[in-house]
Design an enzyme around this catalytic site. Sequence first.
Site, mmCIF file in Angstrom:
data_model
loop_
_atom_site.group_PDB
_atom_site.id
_atom_site.type_symbol
_atom_site.label_atom_id
_atom_site.label_comp_id
_atom_site.label_asym_id
_atom_site.label_seq_id
_atom_site.Cartn_x
_atom_site.Cartn_y
_atom_site.Cartn_z
ATOM 1 N N GLY A 18 9.602 25.825 -29.885
ATOM 2 C CA GLY A 18 10.570 26.536 -30.705
ATOM 3 C C GLY A 18 11.219 27.691 -29.985
ATOM 4 N N ASP A 52 1.254 26.218 -40.600
ATOM 5 C CA ASP A 52 2.145 25.247 -39.955
ATOM 6 C C ASP A 52 1.362 24.018 -39.505
ATOM 7 O OD1 ASP A 52 4.659 24.403 -39.251
ATOM 8 O OD2 ASP A 52 4.647 25.361 -37.283
ATOM 9 N N LYS A 63 3.777 28.493 -21.134
ATOM 10 C CA LYS A 63 4.968 28.492 -21.968
ATOM 11 C C LYS A 63 5.767 29.758 -21.786
ATOM 12 C CE LYS A 63 6.886 27.285 -26.371
ATOM 13 N NZ LYS A 63 6.671 26.772 -27.721
ATOM 14 N N LEU A 111 6.486 19.994 -19.303
ATOM 15 C CA LEU A 111 5.692 19.190 -20.232
ATOM 16 C C LEU A 111 6.426 18.984 -21.544
ATOM 17 C CD1 LEU A 111 2.218 20.918 -19.726
ATOM 18 C CD2 LEU A 111 2.983 18.741 -18.766
ATOM 19 N N GLY A 112 7.266 19.904 -21.894
ATOM 20 C CA GLY A 112 7.995 19.804 -23.147
ATOM 21 C C GLY A 112 8.673 21.115 -23.471
ATOM 22 N N GLU A 113 9.239 21.170 -24.673
ATOM 23 C CA GLU A 113 9.955 22.372 -25.086
ATOM 24 C C GLU A 113 9.581 22.718 -26.501
ATOM 25 O OE1 GLU A 113 14.505 24.130 -25.383
ATOM 26 O OE2 GLU A 113 14.145 21.995 -25.063
ATOM 27 N N GLY A 119 10.678 28.256 -26.281
ATOM 28 C CA GLY A 119 10.512 28.229 -24.838
ATOM 29 C C GLY A 119 10.084 26.879 -24.325
ATOM 30 N N CYS A 120 10.148 26.746 -22.993
ATOM 31 C CA CYS A 120 9.727 25.518 -22.341
ATOM 32 C C CYS A 120 8.278 25.647 -21.886
ATOM 33 C CB CYS A 120 10.614 25.226 -21.135
ATOM 34 S SG CYS A 120 12.303 24.822 -21.586
#
Length: 474
Positions: free
Chosen positions: A132, A255, A160, A128-130, A134-135
């Site tokens: 900071g 954040d 994740k 799905l994405g990556e 981990g994937c």
Amino acid sequence: MVLGPDSINVADWTVGKSKLKKKKDGEAEESGCWIKFRFIGSCISSRTRVDSSISGTSTQYAESKSTNDTGRDQPAVQVGSSSSTSNVESSPSTPNTGEELKVSSQLRKFSFNELKSATRNFRPESILGEGGFGCVFKGWINENGTAPVKPGTGLSVAVKTLNHDGLQGHKEWLAEVNYLGDLLHPNLVKLIGYCIEDDQRLLVYEFMPRGSLENHLFRRSLPLPWSVRMKVLLGAAKGLTFLHEEAERPVIYRDFKTSNILLDADYNAKLSDFGLAKDGPEGDKTHVSTRVMGTYGYAAPEYVMTGHLTSKSDVYSFGVVLLEMLTGRRSMDKHRPNGEHNLVEWAQPHLGERRRFYRMIDPRLEGRFSIKGAQKAIQLAAHCLNRDPKARPLMSDVVEALKPLPCLKDMACSSSYFQAMQSERGSSNPSAQNGSRVRPGYSRNMQPTKSFPKFNGHHGNSYYRSPVPKAGEP
């Protein structure tokens, strides 16, 4: 949250374990297969590490965000901790997981093999994405247990994994488990469970089918409608209000940004990525002293300068996101003309101009925004961005100010005044006003070449994925 555009390439980050991120200036110009191959390549390498260690890997958020930012998130200068307040953050160390992991009874404990099967062996098609550190992989599990099930059945989740060389470490992973394991709210991403085996870590989150706000606001050719923008802002504000004023112990998110706001099928906003969250000051303490971490362009100036963290730091970040929603501009964008790189600095002179506020509004909306709503939102942004933290509103006050905005119907495109201003604006320089560039789906005079999308909460299945769609996806 899980991953974001500001978190794709480890080589581009320069601030040790800080989460303040830096992108290559030209990164956003990359497209097509190059982004896809680089993205999948980095995740495949981490998958190899996962497979080679017969155990679980760690994660943070179960939602993935877009990957490649347009050079907007740059590192702020790290400031040493002040000794004049509470809870000074200590330097990272290798924690004892047994002592520091406070597992909520509501969380499910998964085995590594269960999550490996749920994600189909962490195959590239499941990415799905990556983030900071981990994937993120899509998986399917039993709705009431931990057993993997056939894709398309059971409960969809985002898993994740923790890269061993990731820039967010075990400390941030613990923060994810400890905060989201206890904090339950409709506007916070739900942590379903975790896996911890040997030195591997994984986290399992609810799947968010609409992906990140960052993707919708900046990476799609069709603009996010005004009413949806206001709805998302209201939901995100409710999430911060819960953390600051309603949780058993106050929490400072630290954040808040568009890539950390995830959207469900009905565009309800949920905050993700609690790796940098901190307990708020209690008793007679006025602030928490800590190393400066966050994303440049969103961090409050007093926090960057002194390391003094308060809930009003989150309020400032909310003001930045509010400006992004109003203008369609990123908080930091080096591709803008000189003097317009920093959104807040560019917007400050315009915040008090009631009759010329339209110059700030995202030109892609083409007047499809509420005049009263825009004016009130701009005033709210000015309050949130006040240089004096004490003068910023509480998030509960922000929620009350936002509540009526999604329903206002006085569209600017129906106003003769706005039409006259648009004509004046277009006659001077149609493509350069508001610092805008011609965007995909728009002609040189900023007229849409495509119709607005219909946002009914069940239109398609656009997930926050990498800029290049994966095989088999629309």
